[in-house]
Design a protein around this motif. Structure first.
Motif, short mmCIF file in Angstrom:
data_model
loop_
_atom_site.label_atom_id
_atom_site.label_comp_id
_atom_site.label_asym_id
_atom_site.label_seq_id
_atom_site.Cartn_x
_atom_site.Cartn_y
_atom_site.Cartn_z
N TRP A 1 -73.10 4.53 -37.56
CA TRP A 1 -73.50 5.88 -37.94
C TRP A 1 -72.29 6.75 -38.28
O TRP A 1 -72.31 7.50 -39.26
N ARG B 1 -79.46 1.45 -39.56
CA ARG B 1 -80.02 0.39 -38.73
C ARG B 1 -79.76 -0.99 -39.34
O ARG B 1 -79.37 -1.93 -38.64
N HIS C 1 -81.32 6.80 -41.89
CA HIS C 1 -81.47 6.15 -40.60
C HIS C 1 -81.71 4.66 -40.75
O HIS C 1 -81.10 3.84 -40.04
N ASP C 2 -82.59 4.27 -41.69
CA ASP C 2 -82.82 2.84 -41.92
C ASP C 2 -81.57 2.16 -42.48
O ASP C 2 -81.29 0.99 -42.17
N ASP D 1 -74.08 0.50 -33.13
CA ASP D 1 -74.87 1.57 -33.75
C ASP D 1 -74.06 2.85 -33.88
O ASP D 1 -74.17 3.57 -34.89
N HIS E 1 -78.32 4.03 -29.19
CA HIS E 1 -78.83 3.06 -30.16
C HIS E 1 -79.86 3.67 -31.11
O HIS E 1 -80.35 2.97 -32.00
N ASP E 2 -80.15 4.93 -30.94
CA ASP E 2 -81.09 5.64 -31.81
C ASP E 2 -80.26 6.50 -32.77
O ASP E 2 -79.72 7.54 -32.38
N VAL E 3 -80.16 6.07 -34.02
CA VAL E 3 -79.28 6.77 -34.95
C VAL E 3 -79.78 8.18 -35.25
O VAL E 3 -78.98 9.09 -35.52
#
Length: 508
Positions: free
Chosen positions: A62, A28, A24-25, A58, A225-227
């Motif tokens: 991903w 981002r 995830h990071d 995003d 926007h939240d992976v």
């Protein structure tokens, strides 16, 4: 003193991708770095679509980093953008991952560079897109081709929410469900803005989840926007709807990633989003770069990596031509003419800025019709004005009947009894050859003059092709051709009535 532009070489992306273990990071940091290079590309080109590119960054990051199997290979999963405006972000990601030549980072919207919309001439762009509403249909065709070839791979299509005003999207849905296209996932970049204004104020889409579900599609929804949320939603899609097409409604913010461009920073009651298209000025560019760099550096340093080390390029001193733009002149003159003729009506398809129609809308709101991203509906609506003594006429700068999304505005003017009033009306505009609205042959025998290229003006008689003047017409009794006859025995015109040498054959 001229400004400087910063950009990230591929080595910086490689360092981040290889040095951050957390998925995830990693995504981002990649997305923030992607936005930095997207900002550079659009600034350097002097044009592009920052808001849409940042909105989708995003999702693109991903998919390419974590979700897709063997992307950009013949047998791997396929991703493409139907809306097309976000392609600078896709280019930047493909360059960072080594799928496109690194030198193309500096050649957005340049000859022999990267087009402003996806084009099949660019590697890993399976379709031309940007002419909206066609992406789902094209994905269906790709899946059908894969099935005929005995191949199965997933196809991801990104659409805009404003794009869903196009009717073809809804024509495409039922047959995808009927054919059980589990390979197809449509991701809606649901940022609530279309071009420069709010979707809900132009043509509200209603309950998107219910509309897709009614067509037999699986439906998921998440924060775009939240992976971590993207990973969960795409995983559930595979588990819940393995044999049916599915849509993921990704709630996003246009211009996300930095407050300077984010639509959430718009003042209360503001109708116009100011970063849909064009390059930002130096103040906004520098502020956005600082925000994006801070986001990426925070993730890098948390994982023990050094902050970003961008390269710098000195910007030209002045890149903007002087003088008015054609749409501005057109909008001003049309507005002035409409003040003296209450029968002039303007219709727009989500291009009010690009066609210069804001003055017309403000001065004559009752005669301005915003149709949204629905060109066929707009043209048909304009055609419906004709029985009421109005007829549609394309604007001098953009014609609604030409292919592509670049032409989405139509003006209508009433037709006076017994004569065409268009010529004196057009005489008020800057001299420009009218755009033809119907195809014609390019032969010297058939090319119309500029004055006759408007479909509502009488066309002069065309010269007869050589084969009609080389010899007199012959009848069926002499050459065997079947001459058509109108009632009463009179010969009618048409291909069978004109002698063509290749039609000579014995009668049977």
């Amino acid at each position: 003193m001229s400004a400087s532009w910063e950009w990230l070489p591929n080595s910086e992306f490689t360092r981040a991708v290889d040095g951050i273990a957390d998925r995830h990071d990693r995504a981002r940091a990649f997305a923030a770095m992607n936005r930095i290079n997207t900002l550079y590309m659009i600034t350097r080109a002097g044009s592009g679509h920052i808001g849409s590119s940042f909105s989708a960054a995003d999702i693109v990051s991903w998919l390419l980093l974590e979700e897709m199997r063997n992307p950009c290979t013949d047998e791997g999963d396929v991703y493409f953008s139907s809306k097309g405006h976000d392609v600078p972000s896709l280019y930047a990601a493909l360059i960072a991952l080594g799928h496109l030549d690194a030198e193309l980072l500096h050649r957005l919207r340049r000859i022999d560079g990267l087009p402003g919309h996806p084009d099949v001439g660019t590697p890993h762009m399976p379709f031309n897109t940007g002419s909206l509403g066609m992406g789902i249909s094209k994905a269906k065709g790709l899946i059908l081709a894969d099935r005929l070839a005995g191949r199965r791979r997933r196809v991801f299509v990104l659409t805009g929410d404003g794009e869903l005003q196009e009717g073809q999207n809804w024509e495409a849905l039922p047959t995808a469900a009927h054919r059980a296209m589990g390979e197809l996932t449509v991701i809606v970049d649901h940022n609530k803005l279309q071009s420069d204004t709010w979707v809900g104020d132009v043509s509200d889409l209603g309950d998107l989840e219910e509309r897709f579900a009614a067509c037999g599609w699986g439906v998921q929804r998440c924060d775009g926007h939240d992976v971590a949320a993207l990973e969960k939603a795409l995983g559930q899609r595979a588990e819940r709807f393995p044999e049916k097409p599915a849509v993921l409604v990704a709630d996003t913010v246009k211009g996300a990633g930095c407050a300077r461009f984010a639509a959430t920073s718009m003042p209360e009651g503001e109708w116009r989003y100011r970063f849909h298209s064009g390059a930002p000025d130096e103040e906004h560019r520098a502020a956005a770069l600082a925000e994006l760099t801070a986001v990426a550096d925070e993730v890098l340093t948390r994982h023990g990596l050094a902050p970003l080390a961008p390269l710098v390029e000195r910007a030209p001193a002045d890149r903007h031509p002087d003088g008015p733009r054609l749409p501005e002149v057109y909008g001003r003159i049309l507005t002035e003419r409409a003040a003296h003729d209450s029968r002039i009506v303007a219709l727009d398809a989500d291009l009010i800025l690009d066609t210069g129609l804001i003055p017309f809308r403000d001065a004559h709101p009752d005669r301005f019709v915003e149709c949204g991203i629905a060109e066929q509906d707009m043209v048909s609506t304009a055609g419906g004005l004709r029985p009421g003594d109005y007829y549609p006429s394309p604007t001098p700068s953009r014609a609604s009947c030409t292919p592509g999304r670049t032409s989405r505005s139509t003006t209508t003017r009433p037709k006076a009894a017994g004569r065409c009033t268009s010529a004196p009306w057009r005489a008020s505009f800057p001299r420009r050859q009218a755009i033809r609205t119907r195809p014609y042959a390019t032969s010297a025998h058939s090319r119309p003059s500029p004055a006759s290229s408007c479909s509502h003006l009488p066309r002069p008689p065309r010269p007869k092709p050589p084969w009609t003047t080389a010899a007199p017409h012959r009848t069926a009794s002499t050459c065997g051709c079947s001459a058509r006859r109108a009632p009463g025995g009179r010969r009618s015109s048409g291909p069978a009535a004109d002698h063509r040498p290749w039609l000579d054959r014995p009668s049977r």
